[in-house]
Structure formats: C-alpha cells, structure tokens
Design an enzyme around this catalytic site. Structure first.
Site, PDB file in Angstrom:
ATOM      1  N   ASP A  70     -41.241   1.321 -30.157  1.00 35.87           N
ATOM      2  CA  ASP A  70     -41.124   2.742 -29.508  1.00 35.87           C
ATOM      3  C   ASP A  70     -42.426   3.132 -29.132  1.00 35.87           C
ATOM      4  OD1 ASP A  70     -40.355   5.803 -29.153  1.00 35.87           O
ATOM      5  OD2 ASP A  70     -38.815   5.300 -30.600  1.00 35.87           O
TER       6      ASP A  70
ATOM      7  N   TYR B 153     -28.924  11.362 -17.232  1.00 36.27           N
ATOM      8  CA  TYR B 153     -28.367  10.686 -18.546  1.00 36.27           C
ATOM      9  C   TYR B 153     -27.015  10.285 -18.609  1.00 36.27           C
ATOM     10  CZ  TYR B 153     -27.814  10.278 -23.866  1.00 36.27           C
ATOM     11  OH  TYR B 153     -27.711   9.878 -25.006  1.00 36.27           O
TER      12      TYR B 153
ATOM     13  N   ASP C  70     -43.534   0.543 -24.449  1.00 34.61           N
ATOM     14  CA  ASP C  70     -42.774   1.158 -23.777  1.00 34.61           C
ATOM     15  C   ASP C  70     -41.915   0.438 -23.179  1.00 34.61           C
ATOM     16  OD1 ASP C  70     -41.987   2.498 -21.364  1.00 34.61           O
ATOM     17  OD2 ASP C  70     -43.912   2.962 -20.246  1.00 34.61           O
TER      18      ASP C  70
ATOM     19  N   LYS D 132     -26.242   6.034 -18.700  1.00 31.20           N
ATOM     20  CA  LYS D 132     -25.389   5.627 -19.760  1.00 31.20           C
ATOM     21  C   LYS D 132     -24.084   4.802 -19.092  1.00 31.20           C
ATOM     22  CE  LYS D 132     -27.808   6.493 -23.383  1.00 31.20           C
ATOM     23  NZ  LYS D 132     -28.842   5.443 -23.991  1.00 31.20           N
TER      24      LYS D 132
END
Length: 268
Positions: free
Chosen positions: A53, A173, A79, A177
C-alpha cells in the site's frame, strides 16, 4: 430426459478447507479494509503474503494484526500506479518463494461525488491510475512467472459500480471499475492457455475504511435504511465476506473458473 442435480445444504459453518501453504500471494491496498482482510485471510491459511500500500502506517497495523494471529506477512510501501515499483515488488516476492496468486484493489483516493463539469483532469486520471493502471501493471509483472510455472491466479477487486452506477457519484470510479472488469475478461482469454485464471470480485457497499464510513454517515438514517432495504439479505457485509470470495477464486476449487465477475453484495 436428463435431470441436473440440485443441492440443499444445512450446515453450521464453512465446509471448505482451503489452504495455500507454500504459495506466494501479493495483495495491494493492504493498509485497511478489503486488502487487509484479504492479506490476513491468506496468511492464516499458510500463504507467503506480500501486503502493499502507499499508507505505511496502515500497513504496520496490518503487520501487527498478522503477528498477533501468529500468521506473519511481509509488508512493503508501494505505489501501484508506478510500473517500476510494481515490477520491483514482484521480483522481490518471486525471489523468496514460489507462488501463483495476486490480488488487486483500488479506491477513490478521498474524492467525493461532484457534478461532471467540476471534475479536473488530474482527479479523473488519478483514479484510473490506481484502479486500472495498477491492475494492468501487476498482471503484466506476474504473467511471465505464472506462464513459466504453468499456473497462476489473478483476482481483481472491482465494485458494483463497475456493473452499474456508483453510490459515490464519482464518474471516474465507475468508469475505471468497468474498465477493470473488461481487462479481467480479456486477460482470462489471453492467459488461460498457461493455466492462469483471471477473475474479479465486485463488492457491494461495505463499511470497510474511513472513506466508506464517511459515505455511510452522509446517507443519514433514512438513506441507510433504504440502502439496507434494497439488499436481499437485509444487512451490510464485511471485509471478510470479500476476502472469502477471493479465497475461492484463488483456490483449487476454482481451477476451471476464469473471466468471471462475482458480485458479493448480499443480493440485489
């Protein structure tokens, strides 16, 4: 006439005994929420887990939780939108032990829903870098290793937003996705000849991190009640529900399952 079997199962708990002893698993977004739950679930089942993370403090919490459960794991600050950093992590993990699984998730980067005309270029691309570019970079990095072994599991974490509309109202988003789901299906066909499966878990709304907590609070009592009423099981799920779906896709039970999107949302 041929009759297909049906199954009615009455049980008090999980029936499958899933283990990953000796397998290397890389999990992104492991500082909290789904990524943390997935990391801990694999570590508890014997996997050599590499949890990464950009949130170093959260990673250390994940590491401490795993130690408390006597299922240690490795943590790395990475990253996922940095191709070189992703390749370096995969090289390091593959050099320590043989394995065949990789789990990828993303997020909204603290953004909130805003009108279309207010969205800046940087905000749009930032969400794509984490949710789509990261999935591509990790798949690209692990594919040669999995091909050489003739086996592998790639499990992406998308969202119900990728199959419909996003509760967050964040255009990037929902778009990223949906694109990640397309990538999952495409890679399943490209990599299947080497025994590599590529699948996708699409969670419903789960209170799993500070962002989803803020989102939940923003609905107010009436909005929260409506959300739950629209779920077949009339309750919210947990990060462990998502982790269990990932465990299935990564297990031998899913050896002939690829290119699939599993909605884990309590029923819509």
């Amino acid at each position: 006439m041929q009759f297909r079997p049906t199954i009615d199962l009455l049980c008090d708990g999980p029936a499958m005994n899933v283990r990953f002893d000796g397998q290397t698993v890389i999990v992104t977004g492991a500082a909290h929420g789904f990524g943390r739950a997935i990391s801990l679930a694999f570590a508890a089942r014997g996997a050599n887990v590499w949890a990464c993370d950009v949130n170093d403090a959260g990673l250390r919490e994940t590491e401490a939780l795993s130690a408390e459960r006597e299922a240690p794991l490795q943590v790395r600050t990475v990253d996922v939108s940095n191709r070189e950093a992703v390749q370096a992590l995969v090289k390091e993990a593959s050099g320590r032990a043989g394995g065949r699984s990789r789990e990828q998730r993303g997020g909204v980067l603290g953004q909130v829903g805003r009108p279309l005309e207010q969205i800046g270029q940087d905000d749009w691309h930032a969400i794509f870098r984490v949710n789509l570019d990261g999935a591509f970079y990790f798949s690209q990095a692990v594919a040669p290793l999995m091909k050489a072994r003739g086996a592998g599991r790639i499990v992406n974490i998308s969202s119900g937003a990728g199959l419909g509309v996003s509760l967050t109202g964040i255009q990037a988003y929902a778009s990223a996705k949906a694109a990640q789901i397309g990538l999952t299906r495409q890679l399943a066909h490209e990599l299947g000849a080497w025994g590599i499966t590529v699948n996708n878990v699409a969670p419903g709304f789960v209170r799993s991190n500070p962002t989803t907590e803020r989102q939940w609070e923003s609905y107010g009592e009436e909005g929260q009640r409506r959300l739950i009423d629209n779920i077949a099981m009339k309750r919210l799920g947990s990060p462990d529900d998502i982790a269990h779906a990932v465990l299935f896709f990564a297990s031998e039970y899913a050896g002939w399952v690829t290119g699939q999107i599993l909605s884990v949302d309590g029923g819509k």
